[in-house]
Design an enzyme around this catalytic site. Sequence first.
Site, PDB file in Angstrom:
ATOM      1  N   ASP A 208       0.850  -1.200   0.000  1.00  0.00           N
ATOM      2  CA  ASP A 208       0.000   0.000   0.000  1.00  0.00           C
ATOM      3  C   ASP A 208       0.878   1.241   0.000  1.00  0.00           C
ATOM      4  OD1 ASP A 208       0.405   1.050   2.956  1.00  0.00           O
ATOM      5  OD2 ASP A 208       0.331  -1.108   3.036  1.00  0.00           O
ATOM      6  N   ASP A 210       0.677   3.697   2.262  1.00  0.00           N
ATOM      7  CA  ASP A 210       0.583   4.295   3.594  1.00  0.00           C
ATOM      8  C   ASP A 210      -0.441   5.438   3.580  1.00  0.00           C
ATOM      9  OD1 ASP A 210       1.375   4.011   6.280  1.00  0.00           O
ATOM     10  OD2 ASP A 210       2.664   5.743   6.125  1.00  0.00           O
TER      11      ASP A 210
HETATM   12  N1  LIG Z   1       1.363   1.276   5.714  1.00  0.00           N
HETATM   13  C1  LIG Z   1       1.883   0.418   6.569  1.00  0.00           C
HETATM   14  N2  LIG Z   1       2.377   0.854   7.752  1.00  0.00           N
HETATM   15  C2  LIG Z   1       2.939  -0.027   8.614  1.00  0.00           C
HETATM   16  N3  LIG Z   1       3.018  -1.340   8.400  1.00  0.00           N
HETATM   17  C3  LIG Z   1       2.526  -1.800   7.248  1.00  0.00           C
HETATM   18  N4  LIG Z   1       2.469  -3.056   6.762  1.00  0.00           N
HETATM   19  C4  LIG Z   1       1.874  -2.992   5.550  1.00  0.00           C
HETATM   20  N5  LIG Z   1       1.540  -1.715   5.239  1.00  0.00           N
HETATM   21  C5  LIG Z   1       1.943  -0.963   6.296  1.00  0.00           C
END
Ligand SMILES: Nc1ncnc2[nH]cnc12
Length: 290
Positions: A208, A210
């Site tokens: 992703d 974030d």
């Molecule tokens: N955006 C994110 N922040 C922290 N850990 C994650 N693991 C997968 N995506 C994450």
Amino acid sequence: MKAPIGILGGSGLYRMAGLALERTELVQTPFGDPSGPVHLGTLDGAPVAFLARHGEGHRFTPTEVPYRANLWALKFLGVERLVSVSAVGSLQARHRPGDLRLARQFVDRTKLRQDSFFGGGLVAHVGFAEPTCPHLSEALMAAGRRLGLPLEDGATYVCMEGPAFSTRAESRLHQSWGADLIGMTQVTEAKLAREAELCYACIALVTDYDAWREGEEAVDAASVLEVMQANVDKAQALLRATVPDLVGAPRPCACGEALKAALFTAPEHVSIDARRRLDLLVSKYGYGKR
Ligand SMILES: Nc1ncnc2[nH]cnc12
Ligand SMILES: CSC[C@H]1O[C@H](OP(=O)(O)O)[C@H](O)[C@@H]1O
């Protein structure tokens, strides 16, 4: 059977595909119980120990994972090289969901971790400037190139405490630092792997973006899940292509002697308790049980 190659599976990676299982072992350690039984067997002929970091069914938060017991159990079972797999968010547009990265540097933003085996009468300060093993990382890169995977080396991983994801302000701050990825587990494993004198590499699976992208939904658990299975399949393929190259290969790095210049307590002051607790790590330096 000794397993010189260890794999720590993260979110979505609870079983190692292709592992010809020989036995499972629930190792008792001076640091409590690991996340679950270690699966021992061969992966395309290579002896491997596999452990799911969050436990069967994903029961431990990143804060609750018994990192010290996990690393201890793997060391006890003969692991010398450890590949950790971790789902991460991207902090830069060039790292896209579905990509694989090797994390090579870390920024530690954890607050509640037990990230050292030392203390309690024996002090050690390991070097951590280069937290990952260059040789093991290069073996993964070579296999990734052969397979044509979207894998790049050299990422900087911010390790946050969690379990909540970042605010937008935090996400933009981490991005402004020039960091590449964010996750919740790897700096703790990297520190303990160094103290246990293991070669350690981290396959980061981007799930992703974030929370930093203007006008876009921020990460949530469902968006991570959507991308996770495809990522995990790629990670398993990468691991299967890498481990046969490692069997019997020398370790031309300094990982195996990380404690040599790190142990600080004068031997005559190290208690019998500390010697017993840390025997697996320090007996080779003359701090054994006596
Ligand atoms: N955006 C994110 N922040 C922290 N850990 C994650 N693991 C997968 N995506 C994450
Ligand atoms: C399920 S999203 C957050 C979760 O995913 C990552 O886990 P791991 O590093 O074990 O693959 C992240 O660190 C969080 O624990």
